[in-house]
Design an enzyme around this catalytic site. Sequence first.
Site, PDB file in Angstrom:
ATOM      1  N   LYS A 121       0.830  -1.214   0.000  1.00  0.00           N
ATOM      2  CA  LYS A 121       0.000   0.000   0.000  1.00  0.00           C
ATOM      3  C   LYS A 121       0.858   1.254   0.000  1.00  0.00           C
ATOM      4  CE  LYS A 121      -4.446  -1.512   1.541  1.00  0.00           C
ATOM      5  NZ  LYS A 121      -5.593  -1.395   2.406  1.00  0.00           N
ATOM      6  N   LYS A 205      -4.761  -8.554  -6.802  1.00  0.00           N
ATOM      7  CA  LYS A 205      -6.079  -8.855  -6.234  1.00  0.00           C
ATOM      8  C   LYS A 205      -7.100  -7.764  -6.602  1.00  0.00           C
ATOM      9  CE  LYS A 205      -6.371  -6.734  -1.688  1.00  0.00           C
ATOM     10  NZ  LYS A 205      -7.161  -6.736  -0.495  1.00  0.00           N
ATOM     11  N   LYS A 208     -10.693  -2.329  -3.809  1.00  0.00           N
ATOM     12  CA  LYS A 208     -11.457  -1.070  -3.851  1.00  0.00           C
ATOM     13  C   LYS A 208     -10.596   0.073  -4.343  1.00  0.00           C
ATOM     14  CE  LYS A 208     -13.779  -1.921   0.538  1.00  0.00           C
ATOM     15  NZ  LYS A 208     -12.874  -2.207   1.656  1.00  0.00           N
TER      16      LYS A 208
HETATM   17  N1  AQP Z   1      -9.822  -9.714  -3.968  1.00  0.00           N
HETATM   18  C1  AQP Z   1     -10.291 -10.301  -2.872  1.00  0.00           C
HETATM   19  N2  AQP Z   1     -10.607 -11.613  -2.885  1.00  0.00           N
HETATM   20  C2  AQP Z   1     -11.111 -12.213  -1.764  1.00  0.00           C
HETATM   21  N3  AQP Z   1     -11.330 -11.566  -0.595  1.00  0.00           N
HETATM   22  C3  AQP Z   1     -11.031 -10.262  -0.546  1.00  0.00           C
HETATM   23  N4  AQP Z   1     -11.128  -9.328   0.428  1.00  0.00           N
HETATM   24  C4  AQP Z   1     -10.693  -8.128  -0.040  1.00  0.00           C
HETATM   25  N5  AQP Z   1     -10.304  -8.245  -1.317  1.00  0.00           N
HETATM   26  C5  AQP Z   1     -10.492  -9.547  -1.677  1.00  0.00           C
HETATM   27  C6  AQP Z   1     -11.630  -9.605   1.769  1.00  0.00           C
HETATM   28  O1  AQP Z   1     -12.693  -8.718   2.043  1.00  0.00           O
HETATM   29  C7  AQP Z   1     -12.710  -8.449   3.447  1.00  0.00           C
HETATM   30  C8  AQP Z   1     -12.868  -6.987   3.686  1.00  0.00           C
HETATM   31  O2  AQP Z   1     -11.765  -6.295   3.139  1.00  0.00           O
HETATM   32  P1  AQP Z   1     -11.501  -4.810   3.581  1.00  0.00           P
HETATM   33  O3  AQP Z   1     -12.395  -3.903   2.889  1.00  0.00           O
HETATM   34  O4  AQP Z   1     -11.539  -4.694   5.030  1.00  0.00           O
HETATM   35  O5  AQP Z   1     -10.005  -4.548   3.193  1.00  0.00           O
HETATM   36  P2  AQP Z   1      -9.107  -4.989   2.033  1.00  0.00           P
HETATM   37  O6  AQP Z   1      -8.721  -6.400   2.160  1.00  0.00           O
HETATM   38  O7  AQP Z   1      -7.974  -4.019   2.064  1.00  0.00           O
HETATM   39  O8  AQP Z   1     -10.027  -4.804   0.721  1.00  0.00           O
HETATM   40  P3  AQP Z   1      -9.665  -4.017  -0.579  1.00  0.00           P
HETATM   41  O9  AQP Z   1     -10.784  -4.094  -1.509  1.00  0.00           O
HETATM   42  O10 AQP Z   1      -8.347  -4.454  -1.119  1.00  0.00           O
HETATM   43  O11 AQP Z   1      -9.589  -2.545  -0.067  1.00  0.00           O
HETATM   44  P4  AQP Z   1      -8.465  -1.484  -0.298  1.00  0.00           P
HETATM   45  O12 AQP Z   1      -8.290  -1.375  -1.781  1.00  0.00           O
HETATM   46  O13 AQP Z   1      -9.053  -0.264   0.335  1.00  0.00           O
HETATM   47  O14 AQP Z   1      -7.243  -1.994   0.381  1.00  0.00           O
HETATM   48  C9  AQP Z   1     -11.420  -9.023   4.035  1.00  0.00           C
HETATM   49  O15 AQP Z   1     -11.731 -10.253   4.664  1.00  0.00           O
HETATM   50  C10 AQP Z   1     -10.572  -9.282   2.823  1.00  0.00           C
HETATM   51  O16 AQP Z   1      -9.713 -10.384   3.029  1.00  0.00           O
END
Ligand code: AQP
Length: 343
Positions: A121, A205, A208
Site C-alpha cells: 500500500k 487482487k 477497492k
Molecule cells: N480480492 C479479494 N478476494 C477475496 N477476498 C477479498 N477481500 C478483499 N479483497 C479480496 C476480503 O474482504 C474483506 C474486507 O476487506 P476490507 O475492505 O476490510 O479490506 P481490504 O482487504 O484491504 O479490501 P480491498 O478491496 O483491497 O480494499 P483497499 O483497496 O481499500 O485496500 C477481508 O476479509 C478481505 O480479506
Amino acid sequence: MSDAPQAYAGPERVFSGVQPSGSLHLGNYLGALKKFVDLQEDHDCVYCIVDLHAVTVWQDPADLAQQTRHIAAAFLASGVDPEKAIIYPQSRVAAHTELAWYFNCVARIGWLNRMTQFKDKAGKNSEKMSVGLYDYPVLQAADILAFKATHVPVGEDQKQHLELSRDIAAKFNNDFKAPGFFPLPEPLIKGPGARIMSLRDGTKKMSKSDPSDNSRINLTDSADVIAKKIRKAKTDAGVMPESKDELKDRPEVDNLVGIYAALSGQSAEEVLAEYSGQGFGVFKPALADLAVAKLQPITELMNRYLSDLDEIDRILSAGADAAANIANPIVADVRDVMGFWKG
Ligand code: AQP
C-alpha cells in the site's frame, strides 16, 4: 507435566471486519460477506465495520458515516441477520483502541516491518504514510482478541495479519504468565472466492483502491455494467482448457473460472468440464448472466435498506451496545492481568 502452554478453553466465537473505504466488490463479497452468512447459522458471530482502519488513509469526513451505513446495508442485503450476528461500527466501541495500545507494547517492530500489505500500500512513499497504516495489523489483532474470537473468516490477503494476531496473543499469554488467556485465532480462508483477482490483471487482487473501475465488479454496479466489465475482462487467445493444471500460466482465465465456480457453488473442475474447448465468446456471457443473477438481488436489497437510514442506525446502535457488553469485560481483565491500578 507437559511444557506446552495451556490451551484456550473458552467458547468459540467468529469475528471479522470490513472497511468503509469505498464500494464493496465481488472479492469482498465472495472472500468475506458470503462466509459471514454461512457462519452465523451455527456460530456466535461479531461483524464489525472497521472505520478506524478506514481512516488510516484519508477519508472525507462528509462521507465516512454514510460509507459506514453502506457497508451495513451490504451486510444486511447479503443475508447477515442482526438477530443472529452482531453488526456495529468499530469507532463506537472504545475497547478496540484501548487493547490496541496494550498490544502496541507487546508486538515487536520487526514483526510489523515484515507485513507485506503495508509495503504494497505504501509503495515508495512509506515515509509519508500515516503511523496508523503501519500499525493497522496491531489494531486488527485487538479487534479480534477484544472478543476472544477463535475464528476469523477473511480473504487470503489477510493471512499474514492473522498470523501476527496469533503471535501477539501467544506473546501476551506468555509475557504475562496468563496461559490460555487469549485464544490463538484461526483464519477461515479456504474455499472458492478466497482470492478474487483484478479483471484487468490476473496477478493483482481485486481491490477497492485500484484506480481502474473496470478491474472490479462493485456490488452497486447495474446489470449492464457487470456484463460490460466481464466482456472487457482480460483473457488470452486460447480456448477454455480441460483441466485446472492448464490454468497455471493463465491467471486471468484462472480467475474467471474461479469466479464462476464461487458464484455457482461448483468446483473449478466442474466448470471446466462444462466449458472446455469453448471460446470466451461463450464463457464470458454465461459468466455475466450468472454474476448478474447472483448480485442484482443483493444490489436491489441494498438500495432498499439504504432508503431507511433510521433502521440501519438502529441496528448499528444496538450492535455497538452488544459488542461493548462482550469486549469491555475482556479488556478490563487485560488491565488486571497487566497489573494496572484499580483504585
Ligand atoms: N480480492 C479479494 N478476494 C477475496 N477476498 C477479498 N477481500 C478483499 N479483497 C479480496 C476480503 O474482504 C474483506 C474486507 O476487506 P476490507 O475492505 O476490510 O479490506 P481490504 O482487504 O484491504 O479490501 P480491498 O478491496 O483491497 O480494499 P483497499 O483497496 O481499500 O485496500 C477481508 O476479509 C478481505 O480479506
